[in-house]
Write a protein that holds these residues in place. Sequence first.
Motif: not given
Length: 749
Positions: A532, A534, A327, A323-325, A469
Amino acid sequence: MALRRQTALREGQRNMAMNRRNFLKVSAGASGSLMVSITLPGCAGIQTGYKPDTGEWRPDAWLELTADNEVFFTLARVEMGQGTYTGLTTLIAEELEIQPERITPRFAPVAPEYRNPLYKLQLTGGSTSVATSWEPLRTAGAEARQMLVMAAARVWNVEATECRASEGRVVHPNGIDSMAYGQLVELAAKEVLRGDISLKPQSEWKYIGKQQGKLDARAKSTGTAVYGIDVDLPDMVYGVVSRSPRRGGRVRDFNADQVRAMTGVLDVFEIERGVAVVADKYWRARKAQDALKIDWDFSDAVSLSTGDVFDSYRAAADDDPGESERSEGSFASAMEEGDRVVEAEYAQPYLAHATLEPMNATAWYREDGMEVWAPTQAPDLGRIAAARVTNLGPDDITINTTFLGGGFGRRLTQDYIEEAAAVAYRVGRPVKVIWSREEDTRHDLYRPAMLHRMKASFAGSELTGWHHQIVGPQILDWYVRNAAPAQYPWAPKFMYDTLGSVGLMAEGIATPKDFSAIEGAIEYPYRVSNVDIRHTHTDPGIPITWWRSVGFSHNGFAVETFMDELAHEAGEDPYQFRRRLISHEPRHLEVLDRVVRLADWQSPVPEGRARGLALFRSFGTYVAQVVEAGIENGAIRVYKVTCSVDCGQVVNPRIVEDQIEGGILFGLTAALYGEITLENGEVQQSNFHDYPLMRQYERPEVLVDIVASSESPTGVGEPGVPPVIPALGNALFALNGKRQRSLPLRANA
């Protein structure tokens, strides 16, 4: 946050000088003590003031002043060595105009007004004690002081603005006459304040910001401070619990009759978490436990080994980008347009808490309720834990909080209270349940093992993209079991598990988002155009909970080690590389520049040594550290740690220094030794011989530099931990050119 006050003092007393007759006239019908309380956000219906029919202290009050010149302060944040006993008392003392040592702190009972406003639970954690108490407690002290001054002014028939409070007395405008607070509490309880009370300006502070000793030092050094393990009650017995060596194992059978026949054994029986043995003496209970033979059913138990955990993490990371946290920009475009991409993977193991006082609790069940004595960071959750295993509701259970021999987040989870309550419910006598060191290590709830996949893009010498990530579980999944019911203690017990499930489903919507996996990563502070970040959520089923500095601990290692790798890739000095990318963050920049200057970063080090640097913000506190280390006799040796810290306004510099230094040593222990491993679901470590702590002879020289600041205070109990781990790893890379991407660090890597 206003004081609730009694009715106003009646008019009529007009004498200038104080005498017994006039004092009695003014005080006729007044109360015998002054009760002060503040209303916290989200709390309602707080009843304050003196009860003339009983003269009792109200459990929802913060401050009590008695006619005997005693001052009691109800401490809502527990004392586990981090200094709340002193620091929060200092806030009260400053505004009340009385020496801190004249105030007697008392641990708070369970009550909604003592909840931590950030968590809506009565817990001590997250390095929030001073930050959440900074204004409320000073306000409580200031308003109490003003009520005392008003009472004295009324007696003397002068303006309150002409009087002043000093060292527990109100001084007459003539500078000669004065009255002790104890003489005035009956009158002050009837005063009414209108409007806001101004807090003292910093220029007038006597205690805040000053180097003060700890108020609990004498009690702790003389053995009079009562920890949970010290509790002793009449007719008390002792309990020990044998738990499944593998998470999820169940009791199939055990030799109850044989063990029950042993000397001193009172009972042997099954509880939810295993088999309990109760005896008249502790070592008799342990001896009986040794004779206990349990047939375990492992059909539903965890059977993973450490390698399996990380294999599952890597598979999850491959299957799910997460899940993108956070960006910003386009990292994909940055990779395509850049001339090179740097990648790295970091892994950190499970970690135990290793508190020097092992888990313990004492419980006493009677028909009308249960009383529990426990070293707990979350007494309201302790009530829920005890209610789960008895026929009682939370309101029938009293939690008496003791001093804590270390917490580090472990005592936020209340499994040890649940066990003590379950045993006491069966025995019907006061029973103390104590965990052995081996039990404390093998049945801990751990700092989660985590995996980090990092990528960065460069265009020439410019860092253009950052990708992180994070792979692993979330702590709230394990913690919500008792936390959700504690927020709604009126709910029937059959709803407890439902409340937990609803809380998880509503995370980030109706309930707070769980940042435990991503904190310290999403706040990445460096100026990079494309970011980015995630989180791939995966949970192998190993029990976890909060650990000192929580997610900041593992994210700090990944972020600041990778930043060092990128500096090397760019061919830049690690300090200059960071400085160029952090110039827009003045508080980051100040601690970075200060620590480099204090550590004499550019000067040569003795042969066989090297320096490493890390910069990190956690719990609102900015920390930069330089570690000087080497390899000596085949082992990593840390010689010196220089640390610059900006934690806003400082209440007690000595406590800040102690806590930052303690965090550094805690972090170094994790970096050098910390590792919990699993084999077929069973924890392999058991005691300090195979889960060691840093010893005194290994302790490096530690220099803590505190930035003078007028910003609001932030936490200091945990922020020393995250940067020291990567700083040490970066020092080892500078020494031998070998980059270590997993913990603990190895001398022969």
